[in-house]
Design a protein around this motif. Structure first.
Motif, short mmCIF file in Angstrom:
data_model
loop_
_atom_site.label_atom_id
_atom_site.label_comp_id
_atom_site.label_asym_id
_atom_site.label_seq_id
_atom_site.Cartn_x
_atom_site.Cartn_y
_atom_site.Cartn_z
N ILE A 131 -8.34 -11.97 3.06
CA ILE A 131 -7.03 -11.98 3.72
C ILE A 131 -6.79 -13.31 4.40
N ARG A 189 -4.67 -16.12 2.63
CA ARG A 189 -3.42 -15.83 3.36
C ARG A 189 -2.67 -14.66 2.70
N VAL A 190 -3.39 -13.57 2.55
CA VAL A 190 -2.83 -12.38 1.89
C VAL A 190 -2.08 -11.52 2.91
N ARG A 191 -1.01 -10.92 2.46
CA ARG A 191 -0.30 -9.93 3.27
C ARG A 191 -0.52 -8.54 2.67
N ILE A 192 -0.98 -7.60 3.49
CA ILE A 192 -1.16 -6.21 3.07
C ILE A 192 -0.18 -5.39 3.90
N GLU A 193 0.61 -4.57 3.25
CA GLU A 193 1.61 -3.84 4.02
C GLU A 193 1.77 -2.42 3.49
N GLY A 194 1.66 -1.48 4.42
CA GLY A 194 1.89 -0.08 4.07
C GLY A 194 3.36 0.27 4.22
N ARG A 211 2.31 2.45 8.45
CA ARG A 211 3.10 1.34 7.88
C ARG A 211 2.73 0.02 8.57
N VAL A 212 1.45 -0.27 8.56
CA VAL A 212 0.93 -1.46 9.22
C VAL A 212 1.03 -2.66 8.28
N ARG A 213 1.31 -3.81 8.84
CA ARG A 213 1.25 -5.07 8.08
C ARG A 213 0.06 -5.88 8.57
N ILE A 214 -0.80 -6.28 7.63
CA ILE A 214 -1.94 -7.15 7.93
C ILE A 214 -1.69 -8.47 7.21
N GLU A 215 -1.79 -9.56 7.92
CA GLU A 215 -1.47 -10.83 7.26
C GLU A 215 -2.41 -11.93 7.72
N GLY A 216 -3.00 -12.61 6.75
CA GLY A 216 -3.85 -13.75 7.05
C GLY A 216 -3.02 -15.03 7.09
N ILE A 226 -3.09 1.96 7.25
CA ILE A 226 -2.06 1.03 6.79
C ILE A 226 -0.87 1.79 6.23
N VAL A 261 0.85 -1.19 0.00
CA VAL A 261 0.00 0.00 0.00
C VAL A 261 0.89 1.24 0.00
#
Lengths: 278, 278
Positions: A199, A203-208, B203-208, B199, A178
């Motif tokens: 997510i 098993r998706v990773r979203i990262e800013g 700078r947040v990381r979201i991970e499933g 995010i 992001v």
């Protein structure tokens, strides 16, 4: 009055800082003005290679370039053959992400907001495909068409409805870097994104990320970018607004998609007043 | 009729698989039934330590335990002193995440859906604090109260409004491990989450993640969990529904928060028909 800040290119008139001297070309945080008093060089990078357009240091050789590099290589952990989607793909950052991904052997599709931009991506920038999101009433269906097997990497510049559609099309272990969410900046309340269950399912990773945390990588990036440019493997498209007076309109144009490529405001030419601001 | 699948504990009656023989105690994918024909031991783990309640192999010593371990240690990359928030904190997974975090020296707050659950977290499970989300009209305000300096790690079990509020309270470089989103499973259309701009800003990381990708870590986890249990450093609370007939009501109860701790359905006692299903 405090000038608006921006990342610009300038020539040092005078300096008491040991790292800079009069005549040095630099890029970094300057003001939207003809002369800037910079009390903290934070950041201010000296320009050693001036055989390229100096404005490129507001783009491919500057902050947007490093943003694309950090977001794609460091955050997305790309692999050859992966499927990459870039939104705002003809913008300052997006055009580079797509070209980096192509150079790595990925399949790359970009979205943009006009037919001209789509043509640019497909015909000049080696994208495998591109589409005009304004002509797609169903973004989910559009993405399914371009990514029948799903998306491994999404480089997120817009947010909102596009992110919601992308989430439905991510592959297992997909990554979303992001960089920004320009569609959301001027809303009173941001749009809700509903498909976050993907997510877990995928098993998706979203990262800013923010580019200033990667400034230590700039020298390495610059070497890479200069080499690619000199070999003709990357092109960079700018949209230059002449004179500071046209700066405000150029800024507003970013939010309506008026620009074609990186929007630059030319304050003055090198050898005259020596400053070009983003 | 195909039985509902679940993760259960069972005794092998007969086996043609070289790894299992009659009399072995196992946990893994079984059916909601008294006898199961298992054609693929995928997964089926042999139980060597039977000096603990066998039902624990549907919980702390089985899939939920490994889920908590993988999600917390592998996905969240926790550090001593970090601020950790766990939703559905008294559930099968949440209660373990909170206790693991405390053992690591984190500040830990959990949310749950009743006063009794909150008491359990605070008084029995060493959580620093806990709150009943049903008594908080403004989740953002509640989180600000418990995390005045923000949240480093959020272990996500519920989704929806809670996630939206958490996003507003994440610290820079915060991590969100998405284990599940139980508040969203039965909605026709999932709730929109609006605060995703955090995010980028933080700078947040979201991970499933999904536990079956971590089954190779089970032996290591089991050693850790058994040691903690034997030293009295971790407790585990179960809610046991007696007999298969009460299984459907127990399943439905998960979605209204009727259970207190890990919901287990006791099909039969060891030595009788030898099967306990989640």
């Amino acid at each position: 009055m405090q000038p608006i800040n921006g990342i610009g290119v300038a020539k040092v008139v005078d300096s008491r800082h040991p790292d800079f001297k009069g005549g040095d070309l630099v890029w970094g945080r300057t003001g939207w003005e003809e002369y800037s008093l910079i009390t903290r060089p934070d950041p201010l990078f000296k320009i050693s290679n001036s055989d390229v357009p100096l404005s490129y240091y507001t783009g491919i050789l500057g902050m947007p370039g490093l943003t694309a590099y950090a977001g794609f290589y460091e955050v997305c952990s790309p692999k050859e053959g992966e499927c990459v989607f870039v939104s705002a793909a003809s913008g300052a950052v997006g055009q580079l992400v797509g070209q980096f991904a192509k150079l790595m052997g990925c399949y790359v599709v970009g979205s943009a907001g006009s037919r001209e931009k789509v043509d640019l991506l497909k015909n000049k920038m080696w994208f495998d495909d591109a589409f005009n999101y304004k002509e797609e009433p169903d973004l989910n269906a559009a993405l399914k068409r371009y990514f029948p097997e799903g998306i491994d990497i999404y480089f997120e510049n817009v947010g909102g409805k596009m992110l919601d559609a992308v989430l439905l099309n991510m592959r297992v272990h997909g990554r979303i870097a992001v960089c920004g969410m320009i569609s959301q900046y001027n809303l009173d309340k941001p749009e809700g994104v509903s498909n976050l269950m993907s997510i877990v399912y995928k098993r998706v990773r979203i990262e800013g990320f923010i580019v200033f945390e990667f400034y230590h990588k700039y020298p390495k990036y610059l070497d890479m970018a200069l080499a690619y440019m000199r070999e003709g493997k990357i092109i960079y498209v700018e949209d230059i607004a002449e004179s500071l007076e046209n700066g405000p309109a150029a800024l507003v144009g970013l939010f309506t998609g008026g620009n074609m490529g990186k929007q630059v405001v030319l304050v003055s030419h090198e050898g005259k007043k020596d400053s070009a601001n983003q």
